[in-house]
Scaffold this motif. Structure first.
Motif, PDB file in Angstrom:
ATOM      1  N   ASP A   7      48.660  11.809  91.341  1.00 17.06           N
ATOM      2  CA  ASP A   7      48.332  10.640  92.148  1.00 17.06           C
ATOM      3  C   ASP A   7      47.298   9.761  91.447  1.00 17.06           C
ATOM      4  OD1 ASP A   7      50.051  11.503  94.090  1.00 17.06           O
ATOM      5  OD2 ASP A   7      48.507  12.404  95.354  1.00 17.06           O
ATOM      6  N   MET A  11      47.735   5.792  90.295  1.00 20.42           N
ATOM      7  CA  MET A  11      46.804   4.706  90.585  1.00 20.42           C
ATOM      8  C   MET A  11      46.284   4.068  89.302  1.00 20.42           C
ATOM      9  SD  MET A  11      46.867   4.389  93.774  1.00 20.42           S
ATOM     10  CE  MET A  11      45.606   3.143  93.817  1.00 20.42           C
ATOM     11  N   ASP A  83      40.852  -5.010  96.944  1.00 15.88           N
ATOM     12  CA  ASP A  83      41.740  -4.037  97.583  1.00 15.88           C
ATOM     13  C   ASP A  83      41.279  -3.736  99.004  1.00 15.88           C
ATOM     14  OD1 ASP A  83      43.418  -3.837  95.424  1.00 15.88           O
ATOM     15  OD2 ASP A  83      42.533  -1.992  94.630  1.00 15.88           O
ATOM     16  N   PHE A  92      46.775   2.810 101.359  1.00 18.87           N
ATOM     17  CA  PHE A  92      46.772   4.004 100.506  1.00 18.87           C
ATOM     18  C   PHE A  92      46.250   5.218 101.261  1.00 18.87           C
ATOM     19  CE2 PHE A  92      46.432   1.204  96.506  1.00 18.87           C
ATOM     20  CZ  PHE A  92      47.791   1.283  96.302  1.00 18.87           C
ATOM     21  N   LEU A 102      42.421   7.074  94.485  1.00 20.63           N
ATOM     22  CA  LEU A 102      42.035   5.668  94.390  1.00 20.63           C
ATOM     23  C   LEU A 102      40.867   5.477  93.433  1.00 20.63           C
ATOM     24  CD1 LEU A 102      42.469   2.771  95.490  1.00 20.63           C
ATOM     25  CD2 LEU A 102      40.721   3.289  97.189  1.00 20.63           C
TER      26      LEU A 102
END
Length: 261
Positions: A7, A11, A83, A92, A102
């Motif tokens: 993950d 990102m 963001d 997210f 993130l």
């Protein structure tokens, strides 16, 4: 752990795609250090002194490298704040992905971006007459110290964005905070040539440690002084970033966890 790594890499790719699609942002952040090289190196360079003697442009370039790492704070903080303001972070957080992705993705993407910036600046430095004189191994170690500093600054930028959350406000904060930090350092002038109090502050500046260490590793002029920071620049160039990461990374994680509260 594997899912978190995957993950985080996803990102990282997402952030790097944004960099590729917005090259004007890279040009903007490159223009400031290049301007400083041209103005201080060629316009004011003949009137600037280097403690112990030596070419001022060779003295200046390691400082410009560090200053570029510092001003990456603006790109990091603005990107995270945008963001947040657009609701991207909330989306997210609602997805089945690692909560750490993130921030680790942003940190990794900014490190890759810093590597691109350093590659470009090294080429620009060679074009204006700068060079390293201590071999490739020490030059790579100097680049490693610069990237370590950038990692610390990235975490400070993430925390600032999570704290402020407004990209316009972040933009207002970054430059007034970053400019004094670079001005009261050894980026442009040796601390020995400053008034005693300002010189002492400059020597303990985290930026000064990395500048002094990279000058030593690159074999550039500007080394000198018998103070403890001057004699232990390499040690401080590692300790300061590690201390900053140990401070801002937990603060950023804690702030991120509290976003929905």
């Amino acid at each position: 752990m594997t899912a978190a790594v995957v993950d985080g890499w996803t990102m990282t790719r997402r952030n790097m795609i944004h960099v590729v699609r917005a090259p004007e942002e890279l040009i903007l952040y490159f223009s400031l250090p290049i301007m400083f090289v041209l103005v201080f190196g060629y316009v004011f360079g003949s009137g600037m002194q280097v403690a112990g003697g030596g070419n001022y442009r060779e003295f200046l370039l390691p400082g410009v490298f560090v200053m570029t790492m510092l001003y990456g704070l603006g790109a990091t903080a603005t990107g995270v704040a945008m963001d947040l303001s657009r609701g991207v972070v909330d989306r997210f957080r609602s997805m089945p992905m690692a909560r750490s992705a993130l921030m680790t993705g942003r940190s990794a993407a900014d490190l890759l971006r810093a590597l691109l910036e350093m590659s470009t600046l090294l080429v620009c430095g060679l074009l204006v007459g700068w060079q390293w004189r201590q071999g490739v191994g020490k030059a790579l170690l100097a680049v490693g110290l610069l990237l370590l500093l950038r990692t610390a600054i990235t975490w400070a930028g993430i925390y600032l964005a999570l704290l402020v959350r407004n990209p316009d406000t972040v933009g207002v904060i970054v430059f007034p905070a970053a400019f004094p930090l670079s001005a009261i350092s050894n980026v442009f002038v040796s601390p020995e040539l400053m008034p005693p109090v300002i010189g002492a502050i400059s020597e303990w500046n985290p930026l000064s440690a990395t500048v002094a260490a990279t000058r030593e590793l690159f074999g550039n002029p500007g080394l000198g002084g018998d103070s403890w920071p001057a004699e232990h620049a390499l040690l401080l160039a590692v300790l300061w970033p590690v201390l900053l990461i140990a401070t801002f990374a937990p603060l950023a994680v804690r702030r991120y966890r509290r976003l929905s509260r």
